[in-house]
Design a protein around this motif. Sequence first.
Motif, mmCIF file in Angstrom:
data_model
loop_
_atom_site.group_PDB
_atom_site.id
_atom_site.type_symbol
_atom_site.label_atom_id
_atom_site.label_comp_id
_atom_site.label_asym_id
_atom_site.label_seq_id
_atom_site.Cartn_x
_atom_site.Cartn_y
_atom_site.Cartn_z
ATOM 1 N N GLU A 99 0.800 -1.225 0.000
ATOM 2 C CA GLU A 99 0.000 0.000 0.000
ATOM 3 C C GLU A 99 0.836 1.280 0.000
ATOM 4 N N ALA A 100 1.835 1.357 0.842
ATOM 5 C CA ALA A 100 2.631 2.587 0.929
ATOM 6 C C ALA A 100 3.352 2.874 -0.389
ATOM 7 N N TYR A 101 3.901 1.827 -0.981
ATOM 8 C CA TYR A 101 4.604 1.969 -2.261
ATOM 9 C C TYR A 101 3.648 2.456 -3.349
ATOM 10 N N LEU A 102 2.494 1.818 -3.428
ATOM 11 C CA LEU A 102 1.501 2.187 -4.439
ATOM 12 C C LEU A 102 1.060 3.637 -4.284
ATOM 13 N N LYS A 103 0.720 4.035 -3.061
ATOM 14 C CA LYS A 103 0.249 5.399 -2.834
ATOM 15 C C LYS A 103 1.313 6.426 -3.176
ATOM 16 N N ALA A 104 2.554 6.134 -2.808
ATOM 17 C CA ALA A 104 3.647 7.076 -3.087
ATOM 18 C C ALA A 104 3.853 7.252 -4.583
#
Length: 215
Positions: free
Chosen positions: A68-73
């Motif tokens: 999730e964090a990678y995708l959002k960034a």
Amino acid sequence: MIPVLAVVGAIVFAVALFVVRLRYELRRANTPTTGERIDISMRPNLALLVIDVQKDFTSVGGKFGWEEAYLKARLAMISTAVVKASEAEIPVIAVRHVYRAPLIRLMIWLFGEGRGIPGSKGLGLSLPLTPDFEVVKSLSDSFSSPEFEGYLAANRVGTLLLTGLDGCYCVQNTANGALNRGYRVEILENAVLSRDEGEWRKHSEALEGRGAVLT
């Protein structure tokens, strides 16, 4: 009564034919295209490409989802690039992928949750953007769409700014397709998603060796 050996032979032949055809479809889908080289001196304009940022390919978690964090960034960086391009009056081109090769489509339907095949509910963009132009492709290289090349020619675009996914497939194949035709290519690294960062580094280094710029 049909001999057992004949039945087995027919099954083996059918499987072999299936494998050969599937390999052909995969090779064709993942090979950069070639085309007539442009006169870069007559192409002073830029365009921003947002490649395959679709709902089917941007889910979180699960077998086919992202962290999730990678995708959002990464999506945030793509959104920022879109805003900057719009402010600079640089056209934004959204490229969407729909698998159409019969055996690839069958395999995705069986083992890939049907993501990216005709009829899927997730073929639309996953970012709230209104592109200046939209392209639908069925091969990894965006230049496989004649409409794409037509738009670039009509708008005298000679430099492409690349964002999207996956770096190891559609992004790098589109970059190579552009370089094959004499375009300038700039890849916005933080706005590119890749499931295999190590493999993506190899591709990006190869693209730099061909003249692409990574920023």
